[in-house]
Write a protein that holds these residues in place. Sequence first.
Motif, PDB file in Angstrom:
ATOM      1  N   ARG A  97     -29.604  10.015 -18.499  1.00 59.34           N
ATOM      2  CA  ARG A  97     -29.692  10.490 -19.878  1.00 59.34           C
ATOM      3  C   ARG A  97     -31.102  10.387 -20.488  1.00 59.34           C
ATOM      4  O   ARG A  97     -31.636  11.395 -20.986  1.00 59.34           O
ATOM      5  CB  ARG A  97     -28.677   9.729 -20.741  1.00 59.34           C
ATOM      6  CG  ARG A  97     -28.596  10.212 -22.162  1.00 59.34           C
ATOM      7  CD  ARG A  97     -27.630   9.310 -22.969  1.00 59.34           C
ATOM      8  NE  ARG A  97     -27.819   9.535 -24.373  1.00 59.34           N
ATOM      9  CZ  ARG A  97     -27.236  10.542 -25.038  1.00 59.34           C
ATOM     10  NH1 ARG A  97     -26.429  11.373 -24.417  1.00 59.34           N
ATOM     11  NH2 ARG A  97     -27.468  10.710 -26.306  1.00 59.34           N
ATOM     12  N   PRO A  98     -31.767   9.198 -20.454  1.00 63.20           N
ATOM     13  CA  PRO A  98     -33.091   9.114 -21.103  1.00 63.20           C
ATOM     14  C   PRO A  98     -34.106  10.078 -20.478  1.00 63.20           C
ATOM     15  O   PRO A  98     -34.884  10.717 -21.187  1.00 63.20           O
ATOM     16  CB  PRO A  98     -33.512   7.657 -20.866  1.00 63.20           C
ATOM     17  CG  PRO A  98     -32.264   6.930 -20.486  1.00 63.20           C
ATOM     18  CD  PRO A  98     -31.347   7.920 -19.853  1.00 63.20           C
ATOM     19  N   VAL A  99     -34.074  10.183 -19.151  1.00 63.17           N
ATOM     20  CA  VAL A  99     -35.022  11.091 -18.479  1.00 63.17           C
ATOM     21  C   VAL A  99     -34.755  12.524 -18.909  1.00 63.17           C
ATOM     22  O   VAL A  99     -35.678  13.288 -19.239  1.00 63.17           O
ATOM     23  CB  VAL A  99     -34.895  10.947 -16.938  1.00 63.17           C
ATOM     24  CG1 VAL A  99     -35.834  11.925 -16.228  1.00 63.17           C
ATOM     25  CG2 VAL A  99     -35.186   9.517 -16.524  1.00 63.17           C
ATOM     26  N   ALA A 100     -33.484  12.897 -18.924  1.00 67.81           N
ATOM     27  CA  ALA A 100     -33.125  14.264 -19.289  1.00 67.81           C
ATOM     28  C   ALA A 100     -33.588  14.582 -20.708  1.00 67.81           C
ATOM     29  O   ALA A 100     -34.169  15.640 -20.967  1.00 67.81           O
ATOM     30  CB  ALA A 100     -31.613  14.460 -19.161  1.00 67.81           C
ATOM     31  N   LEU A 101     -33.356  13.650 -21.632  1.00 66.05           N
ATOM     32  CA  LEU A 101     -33.743  13.892 -23.026  1.00 66.05           C
ATOM     33  C   LEU A 101     -35.261  13.983 -23.167  1.00 66.05           C
ATOM     34  O   LEU A 101     -35.787  14.854 -23.879  1.00 66.05           O
ATOM     35  CB  LEU A 101     -33.192  12.780 -23.925  1.00 66.05           C
ATOM     36  CG  LEU A 101     -31.667  12.806 -24.129  1.00 66.05           C
ATOM     37  CD1 LEU A 101     -31.224  11.612 -24.975  1.00 66.05           C
ATOM     38  CD2 LEU A 101     -31.230  14.118 -24.782  1.00 66.05           C
ATOM     39  N   ALA A 117     -30.171  25.368 -24.834  1.00 66.27           N
ATOM     40  CA  ALA A 117     -30.294  23.989 -24.357  1.00 66.27           C
ATOM     41  C   ALA A 117     -30.133  23.005 -25.514  1.00 66.27           C
ATOM     42  O   ALA A 117     -29.453  21.975 -25.388  1.00 66.27           O
ATOM     43  CB  ALA A 117     -31.647  23.795 -23.666  1.00 66.27           C
ATOM     44  N   GLY A 118     -30.751  23.325 -26.664  1.00 71.54           N
ATOM     45  CA  GLY A 118     -30.654  22.446 -27.823  1.00 71.54           C
ATOM     46  C   GLY A 118     -29.219  22.285 -28.300  1.00 71.54           C
ATOM     47  O   GLY A 118     -28.741  21.171 -28.567  1.00 71.54           O
ATOM     48  N   TRP A 119     -28.519  23.406 -28.363  1.00 71.30           N
ATOM     49  CA  TRP A 119     -27.127  23.381 -28.834  1.00 71.30           C
ATOM     50  C   TRP A 119     -26.260  22.535 -27.896  1.00 71.30           C
ATOM     51  O   TRP A 119     -25.475  21.703 -28.328  1.00 71.30           O
ATOM     52  CB  TRP A 119     -26.621  24.829 -28.907  1.00 71.30           C
ATOM     53  CG  TRP A 119     -25.180  24.989 -29.222  1.00 71.30           C
ATOM     54  CD1 TRP A 119     -24.548  24.688 -30.398  1.00 71.30           C
ATOM     55  CD2 TRP A 119     -24.174  25.483 -28.336  1.00 71.30           C
ATOM     56  NE1 TRP A 119     -23.220  24.960 -30.309  1.00 71.30           N
ATOM     57  CE2 TRP A 119     -22.952  25.468 -29.050  1.00 71.30           C
ATOM     58  CE3 TRP A 119     -24.176  25.968 -27.025  1.00 71.30           C
ATOM     59  CZ2 TRP A 119     -21.749  25.879 -28.478  1.00 71.30           C
ATOM     60  CZ3 TRP A 119     -22.982  26.399 -26.464  1.00 71.30           C
ATOM     61  CH2 TRP A 119     -21.789  26.351 -27.187  1.00 71.30           C
ATOM     62  N   ARG A 120     -26.441  22.693 -26.580  1.00 71.90           N
ATOM     63  CA  ARG A 120     -25.624  21.925 -25.630  1.00 71.90           C
ATOM     64  C   ARG A 120     -25.973  20.431 -25.679  1.00 71.90           C
ATOM     65  O   ARG A 120     -25.105  19.573 -25.540  1.00 71.90           O
ATOM     66  CB  ARG A 120     -25.824  22.430 -24.195  1.00 71.90           C
ATOM     67  CG  ARG A 120     -25.168  23.749 -23.883  1.00 71.90           C
ATOM     68  CD  ARG A 120     -23.676  23.763 -24.102  1.00 71.90           C
ATOM     69  NE  ARG A 120     -22.963  22.703 -23.363  1.00 71.90           N
ATOM     70  CZ  ARG A 120     -21.647  22.493 -23.403  1.00 71.90           C
ATOM     71  NH1 ARG A 120     -20.894  23.267 -24.185  1.00 71.90           N
ATOM     72  NH2 ARG A 120     -21.067  21.537 -22.701  1.00 71.90           N
ATOM     73  N   LEU A 121     -27.272  20.141 -25.879  1.00 73.81           N
ATOM     74  CA  LEU A 121     -27.673  18.737 -25.957  1.00 73.81           C
ATOM     75  C   LEU A 121     -27.041  18.067 -27.175  1.00 73.81           C
ATOM     76  O   LEU A 121     -26.591  16.932 -27.112  1.00 73.81           O
ATOM     77  CB  LEU A 121     -29.198  18.612 -26.024  1.00 73.81           C
ATOM     78  CG  LEU A 121     -29.925  18.690 -24.684  1.00 73.81           C
ATOM     79  CD1 LEU A 121     -31.431  18.723 -24.897  1.00 73.81           C
ATOM     80  CD2 LEU A 121     -29.542  17.524 -23.770  1.00 73.81           C
TER      81      LEU A 121
END
Length: 579
Positions: A33-37, A83-87
């Motif tokens: 999670r942190p890496v992905a964000l 991508a923003g909406w899915r995040l």
Amino acid sequence: MSTGSVIAIDFLIAVLAAAGWLGGGAAAAARRRPVALALAAFAVLATVARAVTVTMLARAGWWFAAEKILIAAPLSLTAVVVAGWRLLKARGDIRSAAIALLFAGYADSSALLVTVLHGYPASAGAGLLAVAGVVAATAVSWRLLGPRPSRAVSRTTLAVAVVALVAGTGLAAAPSAAPGVPHQHEQGATPSVGEPTKQFTLTAATATVTVSGQRVAAWAFDGQVPGPELTATVGDVLEVTLRNKDIARGVTLHWHGYDVPNSQDGVPGITQDAVLPGQEFVYRFRADQAGTYWYHTHAVSDIGVKMGLYGVLVVRPAPASGVDRVIAAHTLSSVSLPEPVQEPVAAGTPVRLRLINTDSTTHRYALAGTSFQVAAIDGMDLSQPSTLTGTAISIPAGGRYDLVFTAPATPIALSVDNRVVYATGATAAATSGWPVLDPLSYGAFAAPPWTRYDKEFTLVLDRGLDLRGLLPRYAHTVNGAADPDIPPQVVHLGDTVKFTIVNRSLVVHPWHLHGHHVLVLSRNGKAATGSPLWLDSFDVRPGEVWEVTFKADNPGMWANHCHNLAHAEQGMLLHLMYA
Ligand SMILES: [Cu+2]
């Protein structure tokens, strides 16, 4: 910042944005999670930065930004939104955003591919192919990673991909508006220029030559590299018999910068057939124009010239007085020519150094130990050249500069790329920090002889995938096409013609029009303020826009090409033809 730098930076940012999304997608799939964000945030920042670079490019000219605005910008915006909406929706389960992040990566990657493989002009075909690629790649990722998509989603995805692919391929493969050039042969018609007063014979053959103590395999005229120096006086009628002993791929003689009648221009496939082993061809033309020129083969020219099939042509207004030397820079099998020469010259002697660049890339020259003037560029005298000291000279591929000065009592030295090639004694001068002369603001200004143009052409220089030949190739392109598919420029005798030459690639393109000198009007929107510059070879650097003009006064079909000869062989060649 130069437009060339912005092109490079924009490209780098685009790569980083795509990499950020793809990396974020992979991290999300691995539940990191942190890496992905962090990577997704990085990709958003890169996208914002690109808005700045693309705006800068658009301000420099639509040519630099077309596909970035029409194709990359919509794809990048969609990427950020999806991508923003899915995040935001993902919250605890980062893996549920993986496909959206990967989609964003595919969107930025395919936009990048449009720039790299297609370039200018932007086309609907390229846009649709990019969309097809994004949809297909996303669908594959979804199958591998995601919850199985519903049947309706699968079918819609497949339909979009297929329609975009078919439409895009069809549009991309459609023939261009104008056909390529029919390659005519106009040989045999030696113009009536009178009885020859100067006769030369040049025999081309494979040879082993000794340069700087090394034995080097070469292709040579009369067994020497460079070939024999051809000299004449204005008014002479030159007759040059070219014989080919054993150059299997053929030879011709092109008189670089000498505006000879078309039939004598020596371009195989356009003005004559290549001269094959055992054959000969006789060139005849009148030497009306004094100056420093050179000759070289135009058959497989990128290899032929590099291997040594070139020489010097000097036409003097009267027999030489003082010291008059030709210095032709060339790289033969990684050995730099000419070999250094040192000769004493008595103080007070008038000296003319004729500098020629016969390589395919730019060379830097510096004359230390004396002030000097640039008397001529590309064979044409400059108007009231001022006296220079501590100033270097940059000569494009194919170009010539004549430097004149009165020999001082102390030694002088001329260097090419910091290697001394000519000196009158032992000197030591650091020249590497010298500024480079800008010929556009050197000498006395005179207004162009015409300001109205009968024909205007724009040449946008780029790279792109060329699928029209037998094998696909990554070509050097003009307006999105490569030789022989670039539409010819058609003019009428007497037309005033303007070329706008735009370089949106990352490499220098030394431009060379055969049969005509062109007058420089402006560079990057700034008008030339120096002596009228009539050039036959000029460097169009990355991001530069040159405007030049000429009078269509030499009928025929002429090559118009990049004089980085490898670029010309890889597509960057078109034709100027008279209707
Ligand atoms: Cu080029």
